[in-house]
Design a protein around this motif. Structure first.
Motif, PDB file in Angstrom:
ATOM      1  N   ARG A  12       0.823  -1.216   0.000  1.00 32.40           N
ATOM      2  CA  ARG A  12       0.000   0.000   0.000  1.00 32.40           C
ATOM      3  C   ARG A  12       0.852   1.259   0.000  1.00 32.40           C
ATOM      4  N   LEU A  13       1.885   1.236   0.832  1.00 30.94           N
ATOM      5  CA  LEU A  13       2.743   2.418   0.881  1.00 30.94           C
ATOM      6  C   LEU A  13       3.470   2.585  -0.451  1.00 30.94           C
ATOM      7  N   HIS A  14       3.923   1.491  -1.004  1.00 28.93           N
ATOM      8  CA  HIS A  14       4.589   1.579  -2.310  1.00 28.93           C
ATOM      9  C   HIS A  14       3.618   2.122  -3.361  1.00 28.93           C
ATOM     10  N   GLY A  15       2.393   1.663  -3.336  1.00 32.96           N
ATOM     11  CA  GLY A  15       1.413   2.129  -4.310  1.00 32.96           C
ATOM     12  C   GLY A  15       1.196   3.626  -4.218  1.00 32.96           C
ATOM     13  N   ALA A  16       0.960   4.114  -3.002  1.00 29.79           N
ATOM     14  CA  ALA A  16       0.693   5.539  -2.834  1.00 29.79           C
ATOM     15  C   ALA A  16       1.920   6.374  -3.169  1.00 29.79           C
ATOM     16  N   VAL A  17       3.077   5.945  -2.666  1.00 27.76           N
ATOM     17  CA  VAL A  17       4.293   6.731  -2.870  1.00 27.76           C
ATOM     18  C   VAL A  17       4.728   6.732  -4.334  1.00 27.76           C
ATOM     19  N   SER A  18       4.690   5.581  -4.983  1.00 24.69           N
ATOM     20  CA  SER A  18       5.208   5.538  -6.347  1.00 24.69           C
ATOM     21  C   SER A  18       4.296   6.303  -7.308  1.00 24.69           C
ATOM     22  N   LEU A  19       2.993   6.236  -7.104  1.00 24.28           N
ATOM     23  CA  LEU A  19       2.112   7.023  -7.970  1.00 24.28           C
ATOM     24  C   LEU A  19       2.326   8.518  -7.715  1.00 24.28           C
ATOM     25  N   GLU A  20       2.559   8.852  -6.454  1.00 23.54           N
ATOM     26  CA  GLU A  20       2.828  10.267  -6.147  1.00 23.54           C
ATOM     27  C   GLU A  20       4.105  10.741  -6.832  1.00 23.54           C
ATOM     28  N   LEU A  21       5.178   9.981  -6.659  1.00 26.16           N
ATOM     29  CA  LEU A  21       6.466  10.387  -7.216  1.00 26.16           C
ATOM     30  C   LEU A  21       6.446  10.404  -8.742  1.00 26.16           C
ATOM     31  N   ALA A  22       5.664   9.524  -9.335  1.00 29.27           N
ATOM     32  CA  ALA A  22       5.590   9.488 -10.798  1.00 29.27           C
ATOM     33  C   ALA A  22       4.697  10.593 -11.337  1.00 29.27           C
ATOM     34  N   GLY A  23       4.089  11.345 -10.436  1.00 28.79           N
ATOM     35  CA  GLY A  23       3.305  12.495 -10.870  1.00 28.79           C
ATOM     36  C   GLY A  23       1.881  12.178 -11.292  1.00 28.79           C
TER      37      GLY A  23
ATOM     38  N   LEU B 188       5.277   1.016 -18.900  1.00 32.01           N
ATOM     39  CA  LEU B 188       5.349   2.176 -19.785  1.00 32.01           C
ATOM     40  C   LEU B 188       4.334   3.231 -19.343  1.00 32.01           C
ATOM     41  N   ALA B 189       3.218   2.766 -18.818  1.00 27.01           N
ATOM     42  CA  ALA B 189       2.182   3.698 -18.374  1.00 27.01           C
ATOM     43  C   ALA B 189       2.395   4.149 -16.927  1.00 27.01           C
ATOM     44  N   PHE B 190       2.798   3.213 -16.055  1.00 32.49           N
ATOM     45  CA  PHE B 190       2.838   3.528 -14.626  1.00 32.49           C
ATOM     46  C   PHE B 190       4.203   3.357 -13.968  1.00 32.49           C
ATOM     47  N   GLY B 191       5.220   3.072 -14.759  1.00 37.24           N
ATOM     48  CA  GLY B 191       6.541   2.840 -14.177  1.00 37.24           C
ATOM     49  C   GLY B 191       7.336   4.116 -13.964  1.00 37.24           C
ATOM     50  N   THR B 192       8.630   3.939 -13.803  1.00 40.88           N
ATOM     51  CA  THR B 192       9.528   5.056 -13.565  1.00 40.88           C
ATOM     52  C   THR B 192       9.370   6.127 -14.634  1.00 40.88           C
ATOM     53  N   PRO B 193       9.062   7.344 -14.222  1.00 41.32           N
ATOM     54  CA  PRO B 193       8.909   8.410 -15.216  1.00 41.32           C
ATOM     55  C   PRO B 193      10.265   8.925 -15.687  1.00 41.32           C
ATOM     56  N   VAL B 194      10.318   9.388 -16.935  1.00 41.21           N
ATOM     57  CA  VAL B 194      11.536  10.027 -17.419  1.00 41.21           C
ATOM     58  C   VAL B 194      11.515  11.482 -16.960  1.00 41.21           C
ATOM     59  N   PRO B 195      12.528  11.890 -16.181  1.00 40.09           N
ATOM     60  CA  PRO B 195      12.525  13.271 -15.673  1.00 40.09           C
ATOM     61  C   PRO B 195      12.398  14.266 -16.823  1.00 40.09           C
ATOM     62  N   GLY B 196      11.520  15.211 -16.658  1.00 37.49           N
ATOM     63  CA  GLY B 196      11.387  16.253 -17.664  1.00 37.49           C
ATOM     64  C   GLY B 196      10.374  15.955 -18.754  1.00 37.49           C
ATOM     65  N   TYR B 197       9.988  14.686 -18.878  1.00 36.87           N
ATOM     66  CA  TYR B 197       9.018  14.344 -19.915  1.00 36.87           C
ATOM     67  C   TYR B 197       7.604  14.650 -19.439  1.00 36.87           C
ATOM     68  N   HIS B 198       6.838  15.320 -20.287  1.00 38.12           N
ATOM     69  CA  HIS B 198       5.440  15.574 -19.952  1.00 38.12           C
ATOM     70  C   HIS B 198       4.550  14.950 -21.007  1.00 38.12           C
ATOM     71  N   ALA B 199       3.635  14.113 -20.563  1.00 38.26           N
ATOM     72  CA  ALA B 199       2.725  13.438 -21.492  1.00 38.26           C
ATOM     73  C   ALA B 199       1.853  14.470 -22.202  1.00 38.26           C
ATOM     74  N   PRO B 200       1.663  14.296 -23.512  1.00 38.81           N
ATOM     75  CA  PRO B 200       0.787  15.200 -24.251  1.00 38.81           C
ATOM     76  C   PRO B 200      -0.654  15.074 -23.757  1.00 38.81           C
ATOM     77  N   GLY B 201      -1.432  16.106 -24.028  1.00 42.20           N
ATOM     78  CA  GLY B 201      -2.799  16.161 -23.524  1.00 42.20           C
ATOM     79  C   GLY B 201      -3.639  14.965 -23.891  1.00 42.20           C
ATOM     80  N   GLU B 202      -3.388  14.413 -25.060  1.00 42.52           N
ATOM     81  CA  GLU B 202      -4.186  13.279 -25.515  1.00 42.52           C
ATOM     82  C   GLU B 202      -4.085  12.109 -24.530  1.00 42.52           C
ATOM     83  N   ILE B 203      -2.881  11.887 -24.031  1.00 42.36           N
ATOM     84  CA  ILE B 203      -2.675  10.797 -23.084  1.00 42.36           C
ATOM     85  C   ILE B 203      -3.343  11.104 -21.747  1.00 42.36           C
ATOM     86  N   THR B 204      -3.208  12.333 -21.316  1.00 38.53           N
ATOM     87  CA  THR B 204      -3.873  12.734 -20.077  1.00 38.53           C
ATOM     88  C   THR B 204      -5.374  12.487 -20.167  1.00 38.53           C
TER      89      THR B 204
END
Lengths: 242, 242
Positions: A194-205, B118-134
């Motif tokens: 649960r903590l990983h879920g909340a934290v990782s989604l937060e950090l991933a923006g 690709l959807a929920f993993g480690t984000p690439v710093p500085g990358y912002h998803a285009p509006g269509e994806i949002t």
DNA sequence: TGTACATCAGTGAACGCGCGTTCACTGATGTAC
DNA sequence: TGTACATCAGTGAACGCGCGTTCACTGATGTAC
């Protein structure tokens, strides 16, 4: 030949002559640089040559300190786990309080998101962490177990019969040294995931633009988990101990 | 000049002449190849030239189909979200059952881990998803809201006063179109973060070697969440409704 | 304290490589009359 | 149906680049006697 005759050698075998001291310091500075670079472009973009340049060196010089680029990265992963393990052990040593441990984990994650993702983010297909890292990860798990196991009845309030998952865990508890009850194991797994879920989604923006405060979501999840299965802290006293 | 005089144009404006049909098919095959390559070495290792070679083409040929490597990747991310959104909508349309929705999400994740990351993993710093994806991500959220909002009282059993987090959500509910109660929003956030936590740790391999079955952990988390805050499905009747 | 020697951090040139991307082209395919 | 033309998928050569890594070297630093 030319064995050191002075005793610049510590109990752990590390030499501490002036040259060794310099080596250790430069190694640390290189890692420092690497972290900074990773924070800007992600782990996969880490460039040996770029790190060297930022250090004011040429590329090949780094080979005095790390066997290869992969060696550097593995070292960074190890340091990340080491740092987390130490943070968690410190929290548990200050008192086995799961809530405090949870907040320590989140604070550690927020302090350096890339470090968090290096440990818990998208895995590189085919990469297997060396045993040393697995061992540190076990320490992390041990701290979580310690925080919960020290509470009366593993932190569980009065409760009913074992759930199907707890029954399943009964037969798969090797990872916990067999010291904890299935109910505690289930609690620890919920804590971690649960903590990983909340934290990782937060950090991933993934919460940006939603308006609410991620810290409050995190606290609410912690409350939910720790006030007994399903009873929130705020309403626990009147509602569940008749 | 040379405007098409036949009506190879559909309502949505897409041309369907033989050439356009071929184009669309090759585009699909290229993506197919890219997915396969990503599954082997991760998203950051995706090489335009390598994909072309695997297609039996030379590198520059791909520019007939995608403006750049980044364009290809963005397209893949969009397809990933699109696929998840469709999967979830199908589940909700079959009946607003959060448990079914949860299992659909996990099945989607297991079917292609790299797609999930690709959807929920480690984000690439500085990358912002285009509006269509949002916008597609908003659809995903809408499905979760629909699954919970359709239940009586947002799927909540008899309960006490609002928690602090629910009170906080009262003032930050724009992301839900204002249709759902704070209690439901809190429920949806728990649903999302908990499932993500369990699934992503599973896919990243953090449970390997622990022995237990991740599917059962997932089911247990779902049970916990859906049987009321903190009351497990199996013990709900005898234990908590005196 | 002074001298001879060993250690080793860091350099600069070079290696082969694969990357994304451009460009002018060829040749097959579809279109218009 | 046949012919002239336009379209456009794909090629091959070339671009500059940065990557990780090797190698022989220089020059400063520490060590031994």
């Amino acid at each position: 030949m030319a064995e050191a005759t002075n005793n610049d050698t510590q109990a752990n075998g590390a030499k501490t002559g002036p040259r060794e001291r310099y080596r250790a310091q430069v190694r640390a500075e290189i890692k420092e640089c690497a972290w900074r670079q990773m924070a800007e472009a992600g782990a996969s973009a880490l460039s040996f040559n770029a790190v060297a340049k930022q250090m004011g060196m040429t590329g090949p010089a780094l080979y005095r300190y790390f066997a290869s680029r992969d060696d550097l990265i593995t070292e960074l992963v190890k340091d990340a786990y080491r740092s987390l393990a130490d943070t968690m052990r410190a929290s548990v040593d200050a008192g086995p309080d799961p809530a405090a441990l949870g907040h320590a984990m989140r604070a550690w994650a927020l302090a350096d998101p890339q470090r968090y993702f290096l440990a818990f983010g998208t895995p590189v297909p085919g990469y297997h962490a060396p045993g040393e890292i697995t061992r540190i990860a076990d320490e992390v798990m041990a701290s979580m177990l310690a925080a919960f196991a020290a509470l009366p009845a593993g932190g569980l309030p009065a409760r009913g019969p074992a759930t199907p998952f707890e029954t399943h865990l009964e037969g798969h508890r090797e990872w916990a040294d067999g010291h904890a009850s299935p109910a505690t194991l289930r609690r620890v797994l919920a804590f971690w995931t649960r903590l990983h879920g909340a934290v990782s989604l937060e950090l991933a923006g993934h919460f940006t633009g939603m308006g609410f405060d991620p810290a409050r979501l995190f606290a609410a999840e912690l409350d939910d988990l720790l006030a007994g299965v399903g009873v929130r802290a705020e309403e626990a006293a009147p509602a569940t101990r008749p």
